[in-house]
Every structure is written in C-alpha cells, then in structure tokens.
Design a protein around this motif. Structure first.
Motif, short mmCIF file in Angstrom:
data_model
loop_
_atom_site.label_atom_id
_atom_site.label_comp_id
_atom_site.label_asym_id
_atom_site.label_seq_id
_atom_site.Cartn_x
_atom_site.Cartn_y
_atom_site.Cartn_z
N THR A 70 2.68 31.61 8.59
CA THR A 70 2.79 30.78 9.79
C THR A 70 1.41 30.57 10.42
OG1 THR A 70 4.99 31.70 10.16
CG2 THR A 70 3.93 30.57 12.03
N GLY A 71 0.62 31.62 10.50
CA GLY A 71 -0.72 31.52 11.09
C GLY A 71 -1.64 30.61 10.31
N ILE A 72 -1.60 30.72 8.98
CA ILE A 72 -2.46 29.87 8.14
C ILE A 72 -2.00 28.42 8.21
CG2 ILE A 72 -3.20 29.42 5.77
CD1 ILE A 72 -4.59 31.81 7.07
N ARG A 73 -0.70 28.19 8.24
CA ARG A 73 -0.20 26.81 8.38
C ARG A 73 -0.62 26.22 9.73
NH1 ARG A 73 5.35 28.52 5.85
NH2 ARG A 73 5.01 27.85 3.71
N LEU A 74 -0.54 27.02 10.78
CA LEU A 74 -0.96 26.56 12.11
C LEU A 74 -2.45 26.22 12.12
CD1 LEU A 74 -0.12 26.03 15.03
CD2 LEU A 74 -0.59 28.44 15.50
N MET A 75 -3.25 27.07 11.47
CA MET A 75 -4.69 26.82 11.39
C MET A 75 -4.97 25.54 10.60
SD MET A 75 -7.61 29.44 9.96
CE MET A 75 -6.76 30.80 10.68
N VAL A 80 -6.26 19.56 10.43
CA VAL A 80 -5.81 18.19 10.15
C VAL A 80 -5.79 17.37 11.45
CG1 VAL A 80 -3.85 16.80 9.38
CG2 VAL A 80 -4.54 18.81 8.07
N PHE A 81 -5.36 17.98 12.54
CA PHE A 81 -5.39 17.32 13.86
C PHE A 81 -6.83 16.97 14.24
CE2 PHE A 81 -5.91 17.81 18.49
CZ PHE A 81 -5.15 16.73 18.91
N ALA A 82 -7.76 17.91 14.02
CA ALA A 82 -9.17 17.65 14.33
C ALA A 82 -9.70 16.49 13.50
CB ALA A 82 -10.00 18.90 14.09
N ALA A 83 -9.26 16.37 12.24
CA ALA A 83 -9.68 15.25 11.38
C ALA A 83 -9.19 13.93 11.95
CB ALA A 83 -9.15 15.45 9.97
N ALA A 84 -7.94 13.91 12.41
CA ALA A 84 -7.39 12.67 12.99
C ALA A 84 -8.13 12.29 14.27
CB ALA A 84 -5.90 12.85 13.27
N VAL A 85 -8.42 13.27 15.10
CA VAL A 85 -9.15 13.00 16.34
C VAL A 85 -10.55 12.49 16.03
CG1 VAL A 85 -10.18 14.12 18.38
CG2 VAL A 85 -7.82 14.61 17.75
N ARG A 86 -11.21 13.08 15.04
CA ARG A 86 -12.56 12.64 14.67
C ARG A 86 -12.56 11.20 14.18
NH1 ARG A 86 -16.90 10.93 14.90
NH2 ARG A 86 -18.66 11.49 13.59
N VAL A 111 -9.34 17.92 4.21
CA VAL A 111 -9.23 18.65 2.94
C VAL A 111 -9.06 20.15 3.19
CG1 VAL A 111 -10.52 19.33 0.86
CG2 VAL A 111 -10.39 16.93 1.53
N LEU A 112 -9.86 20.71 4.09
CA LEU A 112 -9.74 22.14 4.39
C LEU A 112 -8.38 22.46 5.01
CD1 LEU A 112 -13.28 23.02 5.74
CD2 LEU A 112 -12.28 23.67 3.56
N GLY A 113 -7.94 21.64 5.95
CA GLY A 113 -6.63 21.86 6.57
C GLY A 113 -5.50 21.72 5.58
N GLY A 114 -5.56 20.68 4.76
CA GLY A 114 -4.53 20.48 3.74
C GLY A 114 -4.51 21.60 2.73
N ALA A 115 -5.70 22.09 2.33
CA ALA A 115 -5.77 23.20 1.38
C ALA A 115 -5.15 24.46 1.96
CB ALA A 115 -7.22 23.46 0.98
N LEU A 116 -5.40 24.73 3.23
CA LEU A 116 -4.79 25.91 3.87
C LEU A 116 -3.27 25.80 3.90
CD1 LEU A 116 -7.21 26.63 6.85
CD2 LEU A 116 -6.87 28.01 4.80
N LEU A 119 -1.98 26.17 0.24
CA LEU A 119 -2.08 27.54 -0.26
C LEU A 119 -1.10 28.49 0.45
CD1 LEU A 119 -5.92 27.85 -0.73
CD2 LEU A 119 -4.18 27.74 -2.50
N ALA A 120 -0.89 28.28 1.75
CA ALA A 120 0.08 29.13 2.46
C ALA A 120 1.48 28.96 1.91
CB ALA A 120 0.04 28.82 3.95
N GLY A 121 1.79 27.78 1.43
CA GLY A 121 3.12 27.53 0.88
C GLY A 121 3.26 27.87 -0.59
#
Length: 129
Positions: A70-75, A80-86, A111-116, A119-121
């Motif tokens: 749950t923590g890694i998915r939230l991170m 991914v949210f930061a990418a959209a805002v950027r 990419v980093l958010g998607g990879a996390l 991998l968590a799943g």
C-alpha cells in the motif's frame, strides 16, 4: 635554466580585485513593497511539491507499519501525480518540480511512479512474512 621572475613578463597583468561596473545599480531579492511580503511557497508548483513530499512521507510511514504494498503504491501514485502537474504547469510556476525540460521531468516522474506501482503489484508474497 633559471626561472624568470614575474616582473620580467610585462605582458602578464598583475592580479587585481574584480569590481562591479559603476553603471549597474545593486538590486535586492527582497520584496519592493514591504506591505506585500513574499509567499512561501512562492509558486503553485511549490505547493504541489510540498503536497507530493507529504504524501511520500505518509507512504514511508505506511511502509514502516508493515503495509509495504500500500505504501509503495501510494508513493508511486504521488510521483505519477507530480508528473501530471509538471506537464500542466509552466516552468515559471512549476517551482521545484521543474528540474529539466518539462517533458523529461514528467517522463522521469511517470516512469518511476509507474515502476513502483507495477513492482508493488508484481512481487509475490514470501512465505513466513
């Protein structure tokens, strides 16, 4: 062979202090109007950066409390949210979310958010844990 003294080279200038040109007025980074103080964070991107940082801190706390997926998915979701805002904000408004070119910043964060999240799943549960 003897080494010549520095005074024997008239073409090499003497070291001197660098002085600013007198035609340039010194300026301050402080606000011009004392009635209009500087805002912290000073950009909307700075606010989003602090929001993402807070969500990542909460995610790390969740990871420490044994809910690592749950923590890694939230991170990952925060990145991914930061990418959209950027992608949405101009460089001038992006604050600390702007490091490189807009597309490169967003691509790295996504990419980093998607990879996390992936991998968590995809990591299987280990017996005994």
């Amino acid at each position: 062979m003897t080494v010549p003294e520095p005074s024997e080279h008239p073409e090499s200038p003497e070291p001197s202090e660098t002085k600013p040109p007198e035609s340039v007025e010194p300026t301050s980074a402080e606000p011009v109007d004392p009635e209009d103080p500087r805002r912290y964070p000073s950009t909307i991107g700075g606010m989003f950066y602090l929001l993402v940082l807070g969500v990542v801190a909460v995610a790390m706390l969740i990871v420490a409390l044994d809910e690592w997926r749950t923590g890694i998915r939230l991170m990952g979701g925060a990145l991914v949210f930061a990418a959209a805002v950027r992608l949405v904000l101009r460089r001038r408004d992006a604050g600390m979310l702007a490091v490189r070119h807009k597309v490169l910043d967003a691509l790295i964060l996504a990419v980093l958010g998607g990879a996390l999240i992936f991998l968590a799943g995809s990591i299987p549960d280990q017996p005994g844990f």
